[in-house]
Design a protein around this motif. Structure first.
Motif, mmCIF file in Angstrom:
data_model
loop_
_atom_site.group_PDB
_atom_site.id
_atom_site.type_symbol
_atom_site.label_atom_id
_atom_site.label_comp_id
_atom_site.label_asym_id
_atom_site.label_seq_id
_atom_site.Cartn_x
_atom_site.Cartn_y
_atom_site.Cartn_z
ATOM 1 N N THR A 296 0.327 -0.488 12.095
ATOM 2 C CA THR A 296 1.201 -1.487 11.484
ATOM 3 C C THR A 296 1.384 -2.732 12.337
ATOM 4 O O THR A 296 1.973 -3.710 11.876
ATOM 5 C CB THR A 296 2.597 -0.892 11.212
ATOM 6 O OG1 THR A 296 3.184 -0.497 12.456
ATOM 7 C CG2 THR A 296 2.509 0.293 10.271
ATOM 8 N N GLN A 297 0.916 -2.713 13.578
ATOM 9 C CA GLN A 297 1.082 -3.816 14.521
ATOM 10 C C GLN A 297 2.553 -4.163 14.740
ATOM 11 O O GLN A 297 2.900 -5.321 14.951
ATOM 12 C CB GLN A 297 0.296 -5.056 14.070
ATOM 13 C CG GLN A 297 -1.187 -4.871 14.055
ATOM 14 C CD GLN A 297 -1.745 -4.550 15.431
ATOM 15 O OE1 GLN A 297 -1.297 -5.079 16.423
ATOM 16 N NE2 GLN A 297 -2.713 -3.668 15.487
ATOM 17 N N SER A 298 3.417 -3.182 14.626
ATOM 18 C CA SER A 298 4.837 -3.382 14.921
ATOM 19 C C SER A 298 5.275 -2.290 15.898
ATOM 20 O O SER A 298 4.532 -1.370 16.199
ATOM 21 C CB SER A 298 5.676 -3.346 13.640
ATOM 22 O OG SER A 298 5.572 -2.101 13.020
ATOM 23 N N GLY B 202 5.188 -0.205 5.028
ATOM 24 C CA GLY B 202 3.938 0.125 4.363
ATOM 25 C C GLY B 202 3.416 -0.905 3.381
ATOM 26 O O GLY B 202 2.364 -0.708 2.788
ATOM 27 N N TYR B 203 4.123 -2.007 3.184
ATOM 28 C CA TYR B 203 3.658 -3.038 2.255
ATOM 29 C C TYR B 203 2.686 -3.959 2.996
ATOM 30 O O TYR B 203 3.067 -4.635 3.941
ATOM 31 C CB TYR B 203 4.822 -3.852 1.697
ATOM 32 C CG TYR B 203 5.727 -3.060 0.800
ATOM 33 C CD1 TYR B 203 5.403 -2.855 -0.534
ATOM 34 C CD2 TYR B 203 6.903 -2.504 1.273
ATOM 35 C CE1 TYR B 203 6.232 -2.133 -1.367
ATOM 36 C CE2 TYR B 203 7.744 -1.779 0.452
ATOM 37 C CZ TYR B 203 7.392 -1.591 -0.863
ATOM 38 O OH TYR B 203 8.215 -0.880 -1.679
ATOM 39 N N ASN B 204 1.447 -4.011 2.545
ATOM 40 C CA ASN B 204 0.408 -4.779 3.200
ATOM 41 C C ASN B 204 0.392 -6.211 2.664
ATOM 42 O O ASN B 204 0.423 -6.429 1.453
ATOM 43 C CB ASN B 204 -0.942 -4.100 2.962
ATOM 44 C CG ASN B 204 -1.993 -4.588 3.907
ATOM 45 O OD1 ASN B 204 -2.124 -5.780 4.136
ATOM 46 N ND2 ASN B 204 -2.748 -3.657 4.451
ATOM 47 N N PHE B 205 0.313 -7.177 3.567
ATOM 48 C CA PHE B 205 0.321 -8.588 3.188
ATOM 49 C C PHE B 205 -0.925 -8.952 2.381
ATOM 50 O O PHE B 205 -0.836 -9.621 1.357
ATOM 51 C CB PHE B 205 0.420 -9.460 4.441
ATOM 52 C CG PHE B 205 0.312 -10.928 4.169
ATOM 53 C CD1 PHE B 205 1.319 -11.591 3.489
ATOM 54 C CD2 PHE B 205 -0.793 -11.642 4.590
ATOM 55 C CE1 PHE B 205 1.222 -12.953 3.235
ATOM 56 C CE2 PHE B 205 -0.892 -12.998 4.338
ATOM 57 C CZ PHE B 205 0.114 -13.644 3.665
ATOM 58 N N GLU B 206 -2.088 -8.507 2.843
ATOM 59 C CA GLU B 206 -3.328 -8.846 2.145
ATOM 60 C C GLU B 206 -3.351 -8.260 0.736
ATOM 61 O O GLU B 206 -3.796 -8.916 -0.207
ATOM 62 C CB GLU B 206 -4.550 -8.361 2.933
ATOM 63 C CG GLU B 206 -4.832 -9.169 4.181
ATOM 64 C CD GLU B 206 -3.999 -8.716 5.369
ATOM 65 O OE1 GLU B 206 -3.342 -7.652 5.277
ATOM 66 O OE2 GLU B 206 -3.975 -9.452 6.370
ATOM 67 N N THR B 207 -2.867 -7.033 0.596
ATOM 68 C CA THR B 207 -2.835 -6.391 -0.723
ATOM 69 C C THR B 207 -1.938 -7.155 -1.681
ATOM 70 O O THR B 207 -2.315 -7.420 -2.826
ATOM 71 C CB THR B 207 -2.348 -4.935 -0.599
ATOM 72 O OG1 THR B 207 -3.200 -4.238 0.314
ATOM 73 C CG2 THR B 207 -2.353 -4.234 -1.930
ATOM 74 N N SER B 208 -0.751 -7.521 -1.230
ATOM 75 C CA SER B 208 0.168 -8.239 -2.125
ATOM 76 C C SER B 208 -0.370 -9.623 -2.475
ATOM 77 O O SER B 208 -0.211 -10.076 -3.615
ATOM 78 C CB SER B 208 1.558 -8.332 -1.506
ATOM 79 O OG SER B 208 1.527 -9.044 -0.300
ATOM 80 N N LEU B 209 -1.023 -10.289 -1.539
ATOM 81 C CA LEU B 209 -1.584 -11.612 -1.833
ATOM 82 C C LEU B 209 -2.752 -11.512 -2.811
ATOM 83 O O LEU B 209 -2.846 -12.297 -3.760
ATOM 84 C CB LEU B 209 -2.018 -12.304 -0.544
ATOM 85 C CG LEU B 209 -2.451 -13.754 -0.675
ATOM 86 C CD1 LEU B 209 -1.319 -14.600 -1.243
ATOM 87 C CD2 LEU B 209 -2.896 -14.296 0.669
ATOM 88 N N VAL C 204 2.994 -5.441 6.589
ATOM 89 C CA VAL C 204 2.035 -4.968 7.566
ATOM 90 C C VAL C 204 0.913 -5.999 7.581
ATOM 91 O O VAL C 204 0.270 -6.240 6.574
ATOM 92 C CB VAL C 204 1.478 -3.569 7.190
ATOM 93 C CG1 VAL C 204 0.383 -3.159 8.143
ATOM 94 C CG2 VAL C 204 2.592 -2.546 7.165
ATOM 95 N N ILE C 205 0.731 -6.635 8.734
ATOM 96 C CA ILE C 205 -0.251 -7.703 8.859
ATOM 97 C C ILE C 205 -1.220 -7.318 9.963
ATOM 98 O O ILE C 205 -0.804 -6.828 11.025
ATOM 99 C CB ILE C 205 0.434 -9.049 9.191
ATOM 100 C CG1 ILE C 205 1.388 -9.430 8.063
ATOM 101 C CG2 ILE C 205 -0.585 -10.147 9.409
ATOM 102 C CD1 ILE C 205 2.168 -10.685 8.319
ATOM 103 N N ALA D 271 -1.887 -13.769 9.437
ATOM 104 C CA ALA D 271 -0.992 -14.934 9.375
ATOM 105 C C ALA D 271 0.453 -14.493 9.449
ATOM 106 O O ALA D 271 1.188 -14.565 8.483
ATOM 107 C CB ALA D 271 -1.254 -15.700 8.088
ATOM 108 N N GLY D 272 0.895 -14.026 10.579
ATOM 109 C CA GLY D 272 2.271 -13.578 10.726
ATOM 110 C C GLY D 272 3.203 -14.726 11.056
ATOM 111 O O GLY D 272 2.879 -15.581 11.869
ATOM 112 N N LEU D 273 4.354 -14.763 10.432
ATOM 113 C CA LEU D 273 5.356 -15.779 10.710
ATOM 114 C C LEU D 273 6.463 -15.170 11.553
ATOM 115 O O LEU D 273 6.896 -14.051 11.323
ATOM 116 C CB LEU D 273 5.952 -16.322 9.411
ATOM 117 C CG LEU D 273 5.000 -17.067 8.483
ATOM 118 C CD1 LEU D 273 5.743 -17.521 7.245
ATOM 119 C CD2 LEU D 273 4.394 -18.246 9.187
#
Length: 185
Positions: free
Chosen positions: A39-41, A96-103, A160-161, A166-168
């Protein structure tokens, strides 16, 4: 790790700086939180967005460690290798929500509201489905909102990025912020 030297002596108590958790910045060094590679967190982060990290008092510091470390409550002489207390630091909570998937869902299936269903907003998803993404205007707006991470998961977690994604990061000022007044005119 060295052996922690603690003593219940009056002279030793007088040399003590008090609780280790009350030490000033520079008198201790905190470990970095352990990062989850999936998850990189930070590992152990929950919805309070805090994680406990071990802090090590500097060498020759005498203070009273946390009860978890020394239940007797006696002051200890630290060498810089022992954990003296735990400090809560801010962290990114992911669920568990992936940024790429939602985009990608927003770009390709946003007119059907699938992106909003995925993020946990079923009412808006159903409205987008029944109006074909607000006549494609809502789909365009959602693509922009998700790409800029203005709209996130409904439970308040972060995306999850990937590590190079592109994390803010929000920058805030609080009581621990140091302001350099020498650089100001």
């Amino acid at each position: 790790m060295g052996e922690l030297y603690c003593e219940n002596d009056q002279n030793f108590r007088q040399m003590s700086l008090g609780l280790c958790s009350d030490l000033l910045m520079g008198q201790y060094l905190c470990d970095d939180p352990e990062i989850d590679i999936d998850t990189q967190s930070e590992k152990g982060c929950d919805n309070s967005r805090k994680v406990a990290v071990g802090c090590r008092p500097a060498p020759m510091i005498i203070c009273v460690p946390d009860k978890r470390i020394n239940p007797d409550g006696n002051p200890c002489n630290f060498t810089g290798n022992e954990i003296g207390f735990y400090k809560s630091v801010p962290c990114r909570w992911t669920n568990g929500y992936n940024f790429e998937t939602s985009l990608l869902l927003s770009v390709f299936l946003g007119m059907f509201g699938i992106d909003r269903f995925y993020l946990g907003y079923p009412a808006i998803g159903l409205l987008k489905f029944s109006t074909l993404g607000f006549f494609f205007l809502g789909q365009l707006v959602d693509v922009l909102l998700i790409a800029t991470q203005t709209v996130g998961p409904s439970d308040g977690s972060d995306y999850v990025i990937d590590y190079y994604g592109a994390g803010l990061i929000r920058t805030v000022m609080n009581n621990e912020t140091i302001i350099n007044t020498e650089a100001l005119p």
